[in-house]
Design a protein around this motif. Structure first.
Motif, PDB file in Angstrom:
ATOM      1  N   LYS A   1      -6.827   2.684   2.460  1.00  0.00           N
ATOM      2  CA  LYS A   1      -6.256   3.155   3.848  1.00  0.00           C
ATOM      3  C   LYS A   1      -4.962   2.277   4.020  1.00  0.00           C
ATOM      4  O   LYS A   1      -5.156   1.069   3.987  1.00  0.00           O
ATOM      5  CB  LYS A   1      -6.741   3.400   5.135  1.00  0.00           C
ATOM      6  CG  LYS A   1      -7.977   4.207   4.951  1.00  0.00           C
ATOM      7  CD  LYS A   1      -7.627   5.534   5.095  1.00  0.00           C
ATOM      8  CE  LYS A   1      -8.931   6.427   5.318  1.00  0.00           C
ATOM      9  NZ  LYS A   1      -9.877   6.484   3.997  1.00  0.00           N
ATOM     10  N   SER A   2      -3.845   2.494   4.478  1.00  0.00           N
ATOM     11  CA  SER A   2      -2.735   1.681   4.616  1.00  0.00           C
ATOM     12  C   SER A   2      -2.969   1.211   6.183  1.00  0.00           C
ATOM     13  O   SER A   2      -3.901   1.828   7.110  1.00  0.00           O
ATOM     14  CB  SER A   2      -1.277   2.227   4.500  1.00  0.00           C
ATOM     15  OG  SER A   2      -1.361   3.257   5.656  1.00  0.00           O
ATOM     16  N   VAL A   3      -2.248   0.262   6.689  1.00  0.00           N
ATOM     17  CA  VAL A   3      -2.450  -0.452   7.861  1.00  0.00           C
ATOM     18  C   VAL A   3      -2.069   1.004   8.899  1.00  0.00           C
ATOM     19  O   VAL A   3      -2.632   0.967   9.878  1.00  0.00           O
ATOM     20  CB  VAL A   3      -1.785  -1.818   8.188  1.00  0.00           C
ATOM     21  CG1 VAL A   3      -1.585  -2.095   9.675  1.00  0.00           C
ATOM     22  CG2 VAL A   3      -2.398  -2.591   7.244  1.00  0.00           C
ATOM     23  N   ALA A   4      -0.893   1.301   8.620  1.00  0.00           N
ATOM     24  CA  ALA A   4      -0.415   2.638   9.462  1.00  0.00           C
ATOM     25  C   ALA A   4      -1.281   3.743   9.588  1.00  0.00           C
ATOM     26  O   ALA A   4      -1.632   4.127  10.677  1.00  0.00           O
ATOM     27  CB  ALA A   4       0.889   2.939   8.784  1.00  0.00           C
TER      28      ALA A   4
ATOM     29  N   PRO B   1      -6.611  -6.631   0.671  1.00  0.00           N
ATOM     30  CA  PRO B   1      -5.484  -6.134   0.596  1.00  0.00           C
ATOM     31  C   PRO B   1      -4.882  -5.848  -0.787  1.00  0.00           C
ATOM     32  O   PRO B   1      -5.035  -6.409  -1.758  1.00  0.00           O
ATOM     33  CB  PRO B   1      -4.682  -7.154   1.306  1.00  0.00           C
ATOM     34  CG  PRO B   1      -5.408  -8.279   0.782  1.00  0.00           C
ATOM     35  CD  PRO B   1      -6.822  -8.152   0.461  1.00  0.00           C
ATOM     36  N   ARG B   2      -3.912  -4.984  -0.547  1.00  0.00           N
ATOM     37  CA  ARG B   2      -2.975  -4.548  -1.691  1.00  0.00           C
ATOM     38  C   ARG B   2      -1.557  -4.146  -1.320  1.00  0.00           C
ATOM     39  O   ARG B   2      -1.239  -3.269  -0.418  1.00  0.00           O
ATOM     40  CB  ARG B   2      -3.658  -3.515  -2.628  1.00  0.00           C
ATOM     41  CG  ARG B   2      -2.569  -3.005  -3.763  1.00  0.00           C
ATOM     42  CD  ARG B   2      -3.369  -1.692  -4.347  1.00  0.00           C
ATOM     43  NE  ARG B   2      -3.115  -0.367  -3.611  1.00  0.00           N
ATOM     44  CZ  ARG B   2      -2.286   0.512  -3.820  1.00  0.00           C
ATOM     45  NH1 ARG B   2      -1.103   0.092  -4.200  1.00  0.00           N
ATOM     46  NH2 ARG B   2      -2.238   1.370  -2.837  1.00  0.00           N
TER      47      ARG B   2
ATOM     48  N   ALA C   1       4.522  -1.575   2.599  1.00  0.00           N
ATOM     49  CA  ALA C   1       3.115  -0.929   3.180  1.00  0.00           C
ATOM     50  C   ALA C   1       1.927  -1.964   2.588  1.00  0.00           C
ATOM     51  O   ALA C   1       2.065  -2.386   1.286  1.00  0.00           O
ATOM     52  CB  ALA C   1       2.895   0.344   2.785  1.00  0.00           C
ATOM     53  N   ILE C   2       0.726  -2.218   3.376  1.00  0.00           N
ATOM     54  CA  ILE C   2      -0.132  -3.120   2.747  1.00  0.00           C
ATOM     55  C   ILE C   2      -1.360  -1.935   2.976  1.00  0.00           C
ATOM     56  O   ILE C   2      -1.645  -1.357   4.128  1.00  0.00           O
ATOM     57  CB  ILE C   2      -0.254  -4.384   3.710  1.00  0.00           C
ATOM     58  CG1 ILE C   2       0.742  -5.182   3.651  1.00  0.00           C
ATOM     59  CG2 ILE C   2      -1.667  -4.924   3.267  1.00  0.00           C
ATOM     60  CD1 ILE C   2       0.785  -6.495   4.623  1.00  0.00           C
ATOM     61  N   TYR C   3      -2.166  -1.875   1.830  1.00  0.00           N
ATOM     62  CA  TYR C   3      -3.245  -1.024   1.785  1.00  0.00           C
ATOM     63  C   TYR C   3      -4.479  -1.948   1.940  1.00  0.00           C
ATOM     64  O   TYR C   3      -4.507  -3.019   1.323  1.00  0.00           O
ATOM     65  CB  TYR C   3      -3.209  -0.205   0.561  1.00  0.00           C
ATOM     66  CG  TYR C   3      -2.186   0.787   0.682  1.00  0.00           C
ATOM     67  CD1 TYR C   3      -2.320   2.106   0.908  1.00  0.00           C
ATOM     68  CD2 TYR C   3      -0.867   0.572   0.310  1.00  0.00           C
ATOM     69  CE1 TYR C   3      -1.397   3.116   1.184  1.00  0.00           C
ATOM     70  CE2 TYR C   3       0.141   1.548   0.145  1.00  0.00           C
ATOM     71  CZ  TYR C   3      -0.298   2.763   0.769  1.00  0.00           C
ATOM     72  OH  TYR C   3       0.894   3.731   0.695  1.00  0.00           O
TER      73      TYR C   3
END
Length: 127
Positions: A65-68, A96-97, A102-104
């Protein structure tokens, strides 16, 4: 010295356990290993003991999941979600990726998912 014991319920009401049995004559090396494992387990349990972090792990158990996305799923502000993700990352529970801006996040290994399954069985599953 420890002896691994696996017991199965025979219908007599006795509980089952996969836990080792510790002998009173445990050598110093085994005691040292036990203390290190206890420290690792304690750090792991502290990391998941916060309801926000537990919810993040619950959501990540179903996939990256992304942070958003996590903000929306948790109805939480970005700062709060990021703070909890930082703690989980420091404990090695999430990875993290980055993809552009965006960071997932995803689970770093299978341990958090295994714990989430036990927590679900104990506290969330309908009887």
């Amino acid at each position: 010295m420890t002896t691994d014991v696996t017991t199965k319920s025979d219908g007599s009401g006795e509980s089952t356990s996969r836990l080792p049995v510790f002998d009173v004559n445990m050598c110093a090396e085994d005691m040292e290993r036990m203390m290190k494992n206890a420290q690792r387990a304690s750090n792991f349990l502290k990391a998941i003991s916060h309801e926000g972090r537990l919810m993040i792990l619950c959501h990540l158990a179903s996939g990256e999941k992304s942070v958003a996305e996590l903000e929306n799923l948790l109805s939480a502000r970005q700062a709060a979600v990021s703070q909890q993700l930082t703690r989980l990352r420091l404990e090695g529970l999430v990875s993290p990726r980055r993809d552009g801006k965006a960071i997932y996040y995803s689970l770093a290994d299978d341990r958090p998912k295994q714990i989430m399954e036990v927590v679900y069985d104990l506290f969330c599953k309908e009887d």
